[in-house]
Write a protein that holds these residues in place. Sequence first.
Motif, short mmCIF file in Angstrom:
data_model
loop_
_atom_site.label_atom_id
_atom_site.label_comp_id
_atom_site.label_asym_id
_atom_site.label_seq_id
_atom_site.Cartn_x
_atom_site.Cartn_y
_atom_site.Cartn_z
N LEU A 91 -6.82 -2.46 -0.37
CA LEU A 91 -6.39 -3.41 0.65
C LEU A 91 -7.37 -4.58 0.65
CD1 LEU A 91 -5.39 -1.06 3.61
CD2 LEU A 91 -3.93 -2.08 1.87
N LEU A 92 -6.82 -5.76 0.49
CA LEU A 92 -7.61 -6.98 0.40
C LEU A 92 -7.14 -7.95 1.48
CD1 LEU A 92 -9.76 -8.35 -1.49
CD2 LEU A 92 -7.84 -9.38 -2.68
N ARG A 93 -8.09 -8.49 2.26
CA ARG A 93 -7.74 -9.45 3.31
C ARG A 93 -8.03 -10.85 2.80
NH1 ARG A 93 -6.02 -9.87 8.05
NH2 ARG A 93 -6.27 -7.84 8.95
N ILE A 94 -6.93 -11.65 2.70
CA ILE A 94 -7.03 -13.04 2.27
C ILE A 94 -6.35 -13.90 3.33
CG2 ILE A 94 -6.40 -14.73 0.50
CD1 ILE A 94 -6.29 -12.49 -1.53
N ASN A 95 -7.08 -14.87 3.89
CA ASN A 95 -6.53 -15.78 4.91
C ASN A 95 -5.84 -15.04 6.05
OD1 ASN A 95 -7.40 -17.96 3.36
ND2 ASN A 95 -5.48 -18.05 2.24
N ASN A 96 -6.52 -14.06 6.64
CA ASN A 96 -6.01 -13.28 7.78
C ASN A 96 -4.75 -12.50 7.45
OD1 ASN A 96 -8.10 -14.04 9.52
ND2 ASN A 96 -7.05 -15.95 9.98
N GLU A 97 -4.50 -12.24 6.18
CA GLU A 97 -3.35 -11.43 5.76
C GLU A 97 -3.87 -10.28 4.90
OE1 GLU A 97 0.77 -11.86 3.15
OE2 GLU A 97 -0.48 -13.62 3.50
N THR A 98 -3.45 -9.06 5.20
CA THR A 98 -3.86 -7.89 4.41
C THR A 98 -2.84 -7.65 3.31
OG1 THR A 98 -4.98 -6.92 6.31
CG2 THR A 98 -4.49 -5.46 4.48
N ILE A 99 -3.33 -7.60 2.08
CA ILE A 99 -2.46 -7.42 0.91
C ILE A 99 -2.80 -6.09 0.25
CG2 ILE A 99 -1.84 -8.38 -1.33
CD1 ILE A 99 -2.79 -11.10 -0.22
N LYS A 100 -1.76 -5.32 -0.08
CA LYS A 100 -1.95 -4.05 -0.78
C LYS A 100 -1.81 -4.31 -2.27
CE LYS A 100 -0.08 0.64 -1.12
NZ LYS A 100 0.94 1.57 -0.61
N LEU A 101 -2.90 -4.04 -3.01
CA LEU A 101 -2.91 -4.22 -4.46
C LEU A 101 -2.88 -2.86 -5.13
CD1 LEU A 101 -5.82 -6.84 -4.64
CD2 LEU A 101 -3.37 -7.31 -4.66
N GLY A 102 -1.79 -2.56 -5.82
CA GLY A 102 -1.68 -1.29 -6.52
C GLY A 102 -2.47 -1.28 -7.81
N LEU A 103 -2.79 -0.08 -8.27
CA LEU A 103 -3.50 0.09 -9.53
C LEU A 103 -2.57 -0.35 -10.65
CD1 LEU A 103 -6.10 1.13 -10.83
CD2 LEU A 103 -5.12 3.41 -10.81
N ALA A 104 -3.01 -1.30 -11.48
CA ALA A 104 -2.13 -1.98 -12.42
C ALA A 104 -1.79 -1.17 -13.67
CB ALA A 104 -2.74 -3.30 -12.85
N VAL A 105 -2.75 -0.50 -14.25
CA VAL A 105 -2.49 0.16 -15.53
C VAL A 105 -3.03 1.58 -15.52
CG1 VAL A 105 -2.52 -1.94 -16.90
CG2 VAL A 105 -4.64 -0.75 -16.48
N GLY A 106 -2.55 2.35 -16.47
CA GLY A 106 -3.09 3.70 -16.64
C GLY A 106 -2.48 4.70 -15.68
N GLU A 107 -3.07 5.85 -15.68
CA GLU A 107 -2.62 6.93 -14.81
C GLU A 107 -3.78 7.43 -13.99
OE1 GLU A 107 -3.03 10.85 -17.48
OE2 GLU A 107 -1.54 9.42 -18.20
N ILE A 108 -3.46 8.12 -12.93
CA ILE A 108 -4.51 8.70 -12.09
C ILE A 108 -4.99 9.96 -12.79
CG2 ILE A 108 -5.05 9.70 -9.86
CD1 ILE A 108 -2.82 7.90 -8.73
N ARG A 109 -6.26 10.02 -13.08
CA ARG A 109 -6.81 11.18 -13.78
C ARG A 109 -7.39 12.17 -12.79
NH1 ARG A 109 -9.92 8.40 -18.85
NH2 ARG A 109 -8.09 7.41 -19.71
N ARG A 110 -7.16 13.41 -13.06
CA ARG A 110 -7.71 14.47 -12.22
C ARG A 110 -9.07 14.87 -12.75
NH1 ARG A 110 -3.72 16.74 -9.03
NH2 ARG A 110 -1.63 16.12 -9.61
#
Length: 117
Positions: A91-110
């Motif tokens: 979650l990134l706050r830019i100009n009083n707006e919260t933006i959700k940035l998803g993980l762009a590449v790859g997979e979630i590793r256990r």
Amino acid sequence: MSDRAVASVALVIVGLLLSVPVAAQHDPTRPPAGFGSQEPVVERVPGTLPIVTAILRAANRRLALIDGEMVGVGDTVAGGSVVRIERDHVLLRINNETIKLGLAVGEIRRRPGTGER
């Protein structure tokens, strides 16, 4: 001068000449110029969202790689402030707006040997 003295001087000269190119050779183990600098590796096109390429989580610390820059909660990146780092998004706050940035590449590793992510 004796033959032995001439041979010794010649050997010293040859040794000095051979050592100069070795000292001037490129060190293959040396990192490339700019490696480890604080400058972002990825340049973002104006008007586009920052890209999250990695998320690292430990028991007491969370980090994200955003636009080539390693950041934690509270750090500033891409003109905004990192509010929260989760396992698959930031979650990134830019100009009083919260933006959700998803993980762009790859997979979630256990973690090996566990069911944890």
